[in-house]
Design an enzyme around this catalytic site. Sequence first.
Site, PDB file in Angstrom:
ATOM      1  N   GLU A  24      -9.655  -4.298   9.562  1.00  0.00           N
ATOM      2  CA  GLU A  24     -10.314  -4.479   8.263  1.00  0.00           C
ATOM      3  C   GLU A  24     -10.686  -5.942   8.026  1.00  0.00           C
ATOM      4  OE1 GLU A  24      -7.483  -2.127   6.134  1.00  0.00           O
ATOM      5  OE2 GLU A  24      -8.266  -0.331   7.107  1.00  0.00           O
ATOM      6  N   GLU A  27      -4.764   0.171  17.470  1.00  0.00           N
ATOM      7  CA  GLU A  27      -5.352   0.906  16.357  1.00  0.00           C
ATOM      8  C   GLU A  27      -6.837   1.157  16.625  1.00  0.00           C
ATOM      9  OE1 GLU A  27      -2.846   0.593  12.527  1.00  0.00           O
ATOM     10  OE2 GLU A  27      -4.424  -0.887  12.450  1.00  0.00           O
ATOM     11  N   ASN A  34       1.663  -0.053   6.511  1.00  0.00           N
ATOM     12  CA  ASN A  34       0.730  -1.062   6.017  1.00  0.00           C
ATOM     13  C   ASN A  34       0.108  -0.512   4.738  1.00  0.00           C
ATOM     14  OD1 ASN A  34      -1.323  -2.865   5.537  1.00  0.00           O
ATOM     15  ND2 ASN A  34      -2.507  -2.362   7.375  1.00  0.00           N
ATOM     16  N   TRP A  35       0.511  -1.089   3.629  1.00  0.00           N
ATOM     17  CA  TRP A  35       0.038  -0.560   2.343  1.00  0.00           C
ATOM     18  C   TRP A  35      -1.373  -1.003   1.990  1.00  0.00           C
ATOM     19  CZ3 TRP A  35       4.825  -0.959  -1.470  1.00  0.00           C
ATOM     20  CH2 TRP A  35       5.778  -0.001  -1.092  1.00  0.00           C
ATOM     21  N   LYS A  36      -1.916  -1.945   2.738  1.00  0.00           N
ATOM     22  CA  LYS A  36      -3.268  -2.443   2.448  1.00  0.00           C
ATOM     23  C   LYS A  36      -3.359  -2.843   0.974  1.00  0.00           C
ATOM     24  CE  LYS A  36      -4.826   0.368   6.280  1.00  0.00           C
ATOM     25  NZ  LYS A  36      -5.865   1.157   6.918  1.00  0.00           N
ATOM     26  N   GLY A  85      -7.884   5.936   8.923  1.00  0.00           N
ATOM     27  CA  GLY A  85      -8.318   6.510   7.642  1.00  0.00           C
ATOM     28  C   GLY A  85      -9.260   7.687   7.775  1.00  0.00           C
ATOM     29  N   GLY A 118      -0.920   3.708   7.745  1.00  0.00           N
ATOM     30  CA  GLY A 118      -1.585   3.320   6.508  1.00  0.00           C
ATOM     31  C   GLY A 118      -1.308   4.335   5.410  1.00  0.00           C
ATOM     32  N   SER A 172      -4.317   7.154  11.371  1.00  0.00           N
ATOM     33  CA  SER A 172      -4.086   8.518  10.862  1.00  0.00           C
ATOM     34  C   SER A 172      -2.767   9.131  11.317  1.00  0.00           C
ATOM     35  CB  SER A 172      -5.263   9.440  11.216  1.00  0.00           C
ATOM     36  OG  SER A 172      -6.434   8.996  10.565  1.00  0.00           O
ATOM     37  N   HIS A 213      -5.941  -7.209  12.088  1.00  0.00           N
ATOM     38  CA  HIS A 213      -6.265  -5.838  11.683  1.00  0.00           C
ATOM     39  C   HIS A 213      -7.778  -5.665  11.648  1.00  0.00           C
ATOM     40  CE1 HIS A 213      -6.547  -2.164   9.356  1.00  0.00           C
ATOM     41  NE2 HIS A 213      -5.295  -1.923   9.712  1.00  0.00           N
TER      42      HIS A 213
HETATM   43  P1  13P Z   1      -4.262   5.097   8.361  1.00  0.00           P
HETATM   44  O1  13P Z   1      -2.867   5.508   8.772  1.00  0.00           O
HETATM   45  O2  13P Z   1      -4.523   5.299   6.896  1.00  0.00           O
HETATM   46  O3  13P Z   1      -5.287   5.706   9.258  1.00  0.00           O
HETATM   47  O4  13P Z   1      -4.355   3.501   8.571  1.00  0.00           O
HETATM   48  C1  13P Z   1      -3.953   2.968   9.785  1.00  0.00           C
HETATM   49  C2  13P Z   1      -3.933   1.494   9.686  1.00  0.00           C
HETATM   50  O5  13P Z   1      -4.956   0.859   9.590  1.00  0.00           O
HETATM   51  C3  13P Z   1      -2.607   0.830   9.669  1.00  0.00           C
HETATM   52  O6  13P Z   1      -2.725  -0.537   9.799  1.00  0.00           O
END
Ligand code: 13P
Length: 247
Positions: free
Chosen positions: A99, A166, A10-12, A172, A226, A205, A97
Amino acid sequence: MVRKAVIAGNWKMHMTCAETRAFAAAFRPLIAGMPADREVVIAPPFTSIPTLCRHLEGAGVAIAGQNVHWEDQGAYTGMISAPMLLEHGVTHAILGHSEPRKYYSETDEQINLRARTAQRHGLLPILCVGESLDQREASETERVIHRQIEQGLEDVDPTHLIVAYEPIWAIGTGKTCPAEEANRICGLIRGWVGNADVTVQYGGSVNPATIDDLMAQSEIDGVLVGGASLQAESFARIVNYQVPARV
Ligand code: 13P
């Protein structure tokens, strides 16, 4: 039945088209020898979808949207619809998600509408669920996730679905959830979904140092990555995880 592993990035809100091209050029050779027991999915920002599709064509990588609206079109500034994603060859959609739940106040009801719409159009939903640190410390983890599953999946076909566990405190932060605990929650999720064959991923992570241990767990069928999916080398190492053969 052996569930196929699904490794998703997931590149966000990262990666311009130029950066996407550079990633694809570096990533393609690194996954050329990928074992057949796994699938790779990448969710780039919407603007990079055509670039990624073109530059990874034939590389065995599926493309996901980072969200999808429940209407096919309309006055929804800033949103994207399933037909718009399908036109570019997108096959999956990340939903729920933490976020957008946090920053845009997405509700389980809206996430459910998105999941139903995605399925109606033949997009495979990747439903994200997970508890905050406060909820974990208050022993509410199971209740929170159960509610997210129950409400998010109302009238959703449990046989065309991926669920990603998640935990918010692991996203993160560099604090990967211990593999055994992630395994326990993924097992509970499988039971609540009511489909023993559903693919359940872990996310939070995930990195090259933790992937092998996570993928060795019996209830973890893949990962949603991520930060470590933004570099070709680290994401390729995750894709090429090594565990004893699953039986
Ligand atoms: P990270 O791998 O950066 O912790 O992010 C996880 C995530 O939110 C994937 O959707």
